[in-house]
Design an enzyme around this catalytic site. Structure first.
Site: not given
Ligand code: AMP
Length: 396
Positions: A7, A90, A179, A240, A383
């Protein structure tokens, strides 16, 4: 087969080497501060973390250091690179081009490059990792696993914005969602745990970490999700803003004399629970500040939970019912108060939380009572394992 999961970010690179037969993590770690000075954190199995400062001006050097660590005589887990059967990368944005994981070749790499516009901070970094691995392991098959792919099943009514249609036609401006690897992994796992057929369930997955999104999964497919063209839409997050009235952008620009880049920076990095509280983006800090009487921290937590609740409610309406609600990621897995607060507001659906189960950490667990009409679960996301599984399925 051993699968290396990579990743790659702009200045960091996370990795795991997973034995796909046993699904055991043989080693994992992170290269940090790539292009600055460089540090590798390496952990063999469940062993101690080894931290080594090591210059890594480029991602290629970072990957070389990872491979050296994996083959190190003392703490390594393989003898040669032949023992890495495949690499799973990823990739953040696959646009409309990639609705599933895919074996990497030059044409696919070009396709990913064409999505760079949609994720300018992430995709170029992912591609750097892909190129570096290609150079260092030229014969090893590699797979791209996209954060957006799971959501490509969303119907038009979920993914279209109320904007002139030409912006979709010309620039592919639409909702994509993120996601996806986590939402897919968690929803599948929940069906398994409940021993119910994944293909005929209505589920809502709440991935609540520093970045947070909720996904409505119907019959094994994503039908709506809270993030949009970018990960900025939806829930109030760590830093965010999530959903806001777009007119606020012009309002702030005029009041503060700011340009669009500065405002986007505020919306991405200075907003969310951090912006509201002025304390931290980390929910642990917020909870302790709130416990010590900090009112803005308490308000930030309340606002975060309320937005989660509203999204769950809207997805129950969209799905016309729900069989299971799943919580995952840093906060979803670790914050029993968040889960019980949200679920208490859904008591009208016959949801009932088992207090004892709700306090268990670190394992897949049903936290609703046996009589609860809707099942509620905590499923720690994984993940990397999901990427390794996708990679294996394509290369074997
Ligand atoms: P993630 O992005 O999935 O790694 O989640 C990171 C976030 O999870 C952190 O910013 C924390 O706010 C939250 N988190 C992790 N552990 C806890 C905990 N024990 N209690 C509350 N929040 C937590």
């Amino acid at each position: 087969m051993n699968i290396l999961v990579v990743n790659c970010g702009s200045s960091s690179l996370k990795f795991q080497l997973i034995d796909s037969n046993t699904e055991e993590v043989l080693a994992k770690g992170i290269c940090e501060r790539i292009g600055i000075d460089g540090r590798i954190v390496y952990q063999k199995g469940e062993g101690e973390k080894e931290v080594t400062d090591s210059p890594m001006p480029t991602h290629k050097q970072a990957i070389q250091l990872v491979l050296n660590a994996l083959m190190n005589e003392k703490s390594g887990v393989i003898k040669s690179l032949d023992e890495v059967g495949a690499v799973g990368h990823r990739v953040v944005h696959g646009g409309e081009k990639f609705a599933s994981s895919i074996i990497l070749n030059n044409e696919v790499i070009k396709g990913i490059e064409e999505c760079n516009d949609l994720a300018p901070l992430h995709n170029p970094a992912n591609l750097i990792g892909i190129h570096a691995c290609k150079e260092l392991m030229p014969g090893t098959p590699m797979v791209a696993v996209f954060d957006t792919a799971f959501h490509q099943t969303m119907p038009e009514k979920s993914y279209m914005y109320g904007l002139p249609y030409k912006y979709y036609d010309e620039y592919k401006i639409r909702r994509y969602g993120f996601h996806g690897t986590s939402h897919s992994y968690v929803s599948k796992k929940a069906a398994e745990l409940l021993n119910q057929p994944y293909e005929s369930m209505k589920m809502i997955v709440c991935h609540l970490g520093n970045g947070a999104s909720i996904c409505a999964v119907e019959n094994g497919k994503s039908v709506d999700t809270s993030m949009g063209l970018t990960p900025l839409e939806g829930l109030v997050m760590g830093t965010r803003s999530g959903d806001i009235d777009p007119a606020i952008i012009e309002f702030i620009a005029q009041k503060e004399g700011l340009d669009i880049t500065s405002i986007m920076n505020i919306l991405n990095k200075e907003s969310g629970v951090y912006g509201i509280s002025g304390v931290s983006s980390d929910f642990r800090d917020l909870e302790s500040a709130a416990a010590n009487g900090d009112e803005r921290a308490a308000r930030a937590l309340e606002i975060f939970r309320y937005r989660v609740l509203k999204y769950i409610g809207s997805y129950i309406a969209a799905l016309n019912g729900v069989d299971a609600i799943c919580f995952t990621a840093g906060l979803g897995e670790n914050d029993p108060v968040l889960r019980s607060t949200v679920c208490n507001n859904l008591a009208y659906l016959g949801i009932e939380i088992d207090k004892e189960a709700n306090s268990v950490r670190g394992k897949d667990i049903v936290i609703s009572t046996p009589d609860s009409k809707v099942k509620v679960l905590v499923i720690p996301t994984n993940e990397e394992l999901a990427i390794a599984r996708e990679t294996l399925a394509l290369v074997k």
